[in-house]
Design a protein around this motif. Structure first.
Motif, PDB file in Angstrom:
ATOM      1  N   SER A  51       0.597  -1.602  -0.148  1.00  0.00           N
ATOM      2  CA  SER A  51      -0.290  -0.498   0.068  1.00  0.00           C
ATOM      3  C   SER A  51       0.844   1.235  -0.320  1.00  0.00           C
ATOM      4  O   SER A  51       2.128   1.272   0.324  1.00  0.00           O
ATOM      5  N   ILE A  52       0.697   2.167  -0.506  1.00  0.00           N
ATOM      6  CA  ILE A  52       1.253   3.637  -0.546  1.00  0.00           C
ATOM      7  C   ILE A  52       0.741   4.846  -0.140  1.00  0.00           C
ATOM      8  O   ILE A  52      -1.290   4.598  -0.609  1.00  0.00           O
ATOM      9  N   LYS A  53       0.401   5.819   0.152  1.00  0.00           N
ATOM     10  CA  LYS A  53      -0.203   7.144   0.446  1.00  0.00           C
ATOM     11  C   LYS A  53       0.160   8.289   0.021  1.00  0.00           C
ATOM     12  O   LYS A  53       1.866   8.266   0.054  1.00  0.00           O
ATOM     13  N   VAL A  69      -3.296   7.725  -9.169  1.00  0.00           N
ATOM     14  CA  VAL A  69      -4.168   6.958  -8.063  1.00  0.00           C
ATOM     15  C   VAL A  69      -4.776   6.427  -8.627  1.00  0.00           C
ATOM     16  O   VAL A  69      -4.465   5.456  -8.227  1.00  0.00           O
ATOM     17  N   LEU A  91      -2.670   3.238 -10.483  1.00  0.00           N
ATOM     18  CA  LEU A  91      -2.405   2.542  -9.495  1.00  0.00           C
ATOM     19  C   LEU A  91      -3.067   1.124  -8.715  1.00  0.00           C
ATOM     20  O   LEU A  91      -2.429  -0.173  -8.207  1.00  0.00           O
ATOM     21  N   SER A  92      -4.379   1.690  -8.926  1.00  0.00           N
ATOM     22  CA  SER A  92      -5.124   1.118  -8.172  1.00  0.00           C
ATOM     23  C   SER A  92      -5.577   0.131  -8.734  1.00  0.00           C
ATOM     24  O   SER A  92      -5.847  -1.035  -8.026  1.00  0.00           O
ATOM     25  N   VAL A 121      -2.503  -2.117  -6.473  1.00  0.00           N
ATOM     26  CA  VAL A 121      -1.633  -1.366  -5.225  1.00  0.00           C
ATOM     27  C   VAL A 121      -3.077  -0.260  -4.436  1.00  0.00           C
ATOM     28  O   VAL A 121      -3.377   0.053  -5.450  1.00  0.00           O
ATOM     29  N   VAL A 162      -3.905   2.209  -2.507  1.00  0.00           N
ATOM     30  CA  VAL A 162      -3.512   3.518  -2.677  1.00  0.00           C
ATOM     31  C   VAL A 162      -4.230   4.205  -1.496  1.00  0.00           C
ATOM     32  O   VAL A 162      -5.448   4.323  -2.193  1.00  0.00           O
ATOM     33  N   TRP A 169      -5.031   9.212  -1.686  1.00  0.00           N
ATOM     34  CA  TRP A 169      -4.085  10.254  -1.534  1.00  0.00           C
ATOM     35  C   TRP A 169      -4.942  11.440  -0.906  1.00  0.00           C
ATOM     36  O   TRP A 169      -6.250  10.845  -0.189  1.00  0.00           O
ATOM     37  N   GLN A 193       0.174   2.951   6.047  1.00  0.00           N
ATOM     38  CA  GLN A 193       0.074   2.149   4.240  1.00  0.00           C
ATOM     39  C   GLN A 193       1.566   2.184   4.672  1.00  0.00           C
ATOM     40  O   GLN A 193       2.535   2.190   5.178  1.00  0.00           O
ATOM     41  N   TYR A 213       6.397   4.083  -9.810  1.00  0.00           N
ATOM     42  CA  TYR A 213       6.210   4.119  -8.581  1.00  0.00           C
ATOM     43  C   TYR A 213       6.163   2.472  -8.653  1.00  0.00           C
ATOM     44  O   TYR A 213       6.422   2.724  -7.281  1.00  0.00           O
TER      45      TYR A 213
END
Ligand code: UDP
Length: 411
Positions: A32-34, A53, A56-57, A61, A63, A65, A115, A392
């Motif tokens: 996961s990424i924020k 965003v 990527l989702s 992933v 994600v 924002w 994340q 990314y």
């Protein structure tokens, strides 16, 4: 129309690129990424996050924002920080630093950071990391601004904050400072299918110019940028006036207001003062602008300018090149990464140089057409969102194996 999905990019970049992304994403798994920045609209960072965003989702992933909250006193300070980090001479009172840290603490309290990877964009939210000394996840600072000549007092304050991160990302070697943490290099990118860049029919382009009262009776030279000193809109007017003595043309300046940028009215007033009552100079200020209209202004212009004095990257350059427009850009920051002088555009070092470049492009339409075409190829190779998705994904994978020095993810 719904937003484009990954599949839609096959026709633009080729199926192999989409396949490559899917394979990479399968290695990333459910990491996961924020992303955190300071405005949901206005400016290049918000522009990119709106598309990165969801894509990527789509790649699997997880994600999120988040945008930090602030009011005018905070954004006055962060805009002053932005200007000083790009080199403006200014002495900050201790109070400015305290206010900056207080707002960062308030925002930090209001957010969750569970994340695997936290990417903090630009200086406004950078200090939130202070409360995450004993973290288990990784934090990366993504710098989008031109740090080639930072104000010393401010950099003495900011550098130790940045060095609390696990790594920092810079666009270009020209302005990545010496830091004790590893650095990643990668370029920003544009979305060829969003409203800003998708193909438009000629009638719509014409209609937009008519709507805003911009006659297309002669060549139009356009700069589309926030009214910000570093975008040098006053220099643009001066360069235009120089060129206008020799070639008949119009100047169009278009700018919007970002929520975190309180300076636009002042700078626009300076632009108008420089323009005087010149009948061929048109200025528009939007709050916010409409993406398809910006697209139309870019497509309907004969030359696009981006005469910046400092510049993190300038998405506007890639946007214009993607539309095969000839571009004159300031030879600063991320612009030379996009413009190979004389091949994918022209670089200008001075007002006079920009004036001369405008003249030379208007007088040589075949040359202008060719560099516009070359520019489109360069954007296709390097600056489309599919490349950024790959960067990314690689970042998510690379963070598993922390290493020192500089890691290039531009491939
Ligand atoms: N932009 C816009 N309307 C405007 C001015 C700019 O939509 O009136 C967009 C522009 O097309 C680009 C972004 O805002 O997508 C600006 O990004 P850039 O990297 O050029 O500059 P920044 O504002 O981030 O310094």
């Amino acid at each position: 129309m719904s937003a484009p999905s990954l599949f839609d990019y096959r026709d633009v970049v080729g199926p192999d690129i989409i396949e490559e992304l899917t394979i990479l994403a399968s290695h990333v798994g459910d990491r996961s990424i924020k992303m955190v920045n300071s405005t949901a609209v206005g400016g290049g960072v918000a522009e990119m996050l709106h598309r990165i965003v969801p894509l990527l989702s789509e790649l699997g992933v997880q994600v999120e924002w988040a945008v930090i909250e602030g009011d005018e006193p905070f954004f006055e300070i962060t805009k002053a920080f932005h200007n000083a980090l790009q080199g403006k001479e200014q002495v900050f009172p201790e109070k400015a630093f305290k206010t900056y840290l207080r707002y960062n603490d308030m925002n930090e309290e209001a957010m969750k950071f569970d994340q695997d990877l936290i990417v903090i964009h630009d200086p406004q939210p950078a200090a939130m990391i202070r409360r995450h000394e004993n973290r288990r996840n990784r934090w990366v600072w993504r710098c989008h601004i031109d740090l080639s000549h930072p104000n010393e007092q401010l950099w003495r304050f900011m550098a130790p904050i940045v060095e609390r991160y696990d790594a920092a990302i810079f666009t270009s070697a020209l302005f990545s400072p010496r830091l004790k943490i590893p650095q990643y290099r990668f370029y920003p990118a544009i979305d060829p299918l969003d409203d800003k860049n998708k193909d438009l029919d000629k009638a719509y382009v014409e209609q937009v110019f008519v709507k805003y009262g911009i006659p297309r009776d002669k060549p139009i030279v356009t700069q589309i940028s926030r009214y910000d000193p570093w975008k040098d809109p006053v220099g643009v007017v001066k360069a235009f006036k120089m060129a206008r003595k020799y070639v008949d043309c119009r100047l169009l300046l278009v700018g919007d207001k970002a929520a975190d940028d309180p300076e636009s009215d002042t700078i626009l007033a300076q632009v108008k003062a420089e323009a005087g009552d010149h009948p061929d100079i048109h200025t528009l200020l939007f709050s916010p602008s409409i993406a398809t209209e910006i697209n139309a202004f870019q497509r309907g212009s004969d030359i696009i300018l981006q005469k910046s004095l400092r510049e993190g990257f300038a998405l506007t350059v890639s946007e214009a090149l993607w539309k095969s427009r000839p571009v004159v850009g300031g030879a600063v920051g991320g612009i030379p990464v996009q413009i190979i002088d004389g091949y994918t555009g022209l670089l200008a070092h001075t007002v006079e140089g920009a004036g001369l470049a405008i003249r030379s492009l208007l007088n040589q339409p075949e040359f202008a057409r060719q560099i516009g075409e070359n520019g489109r190829c360069r954007v296709k190779d390097e600056f489309l969102i599919t490349k950024n998705l790959k960067r990314y994904l690689l970042l998510l994978l690379a963070l598993d194996k922390p290493q020192g020095g500089t890691i290039f993810l531009n491939g």
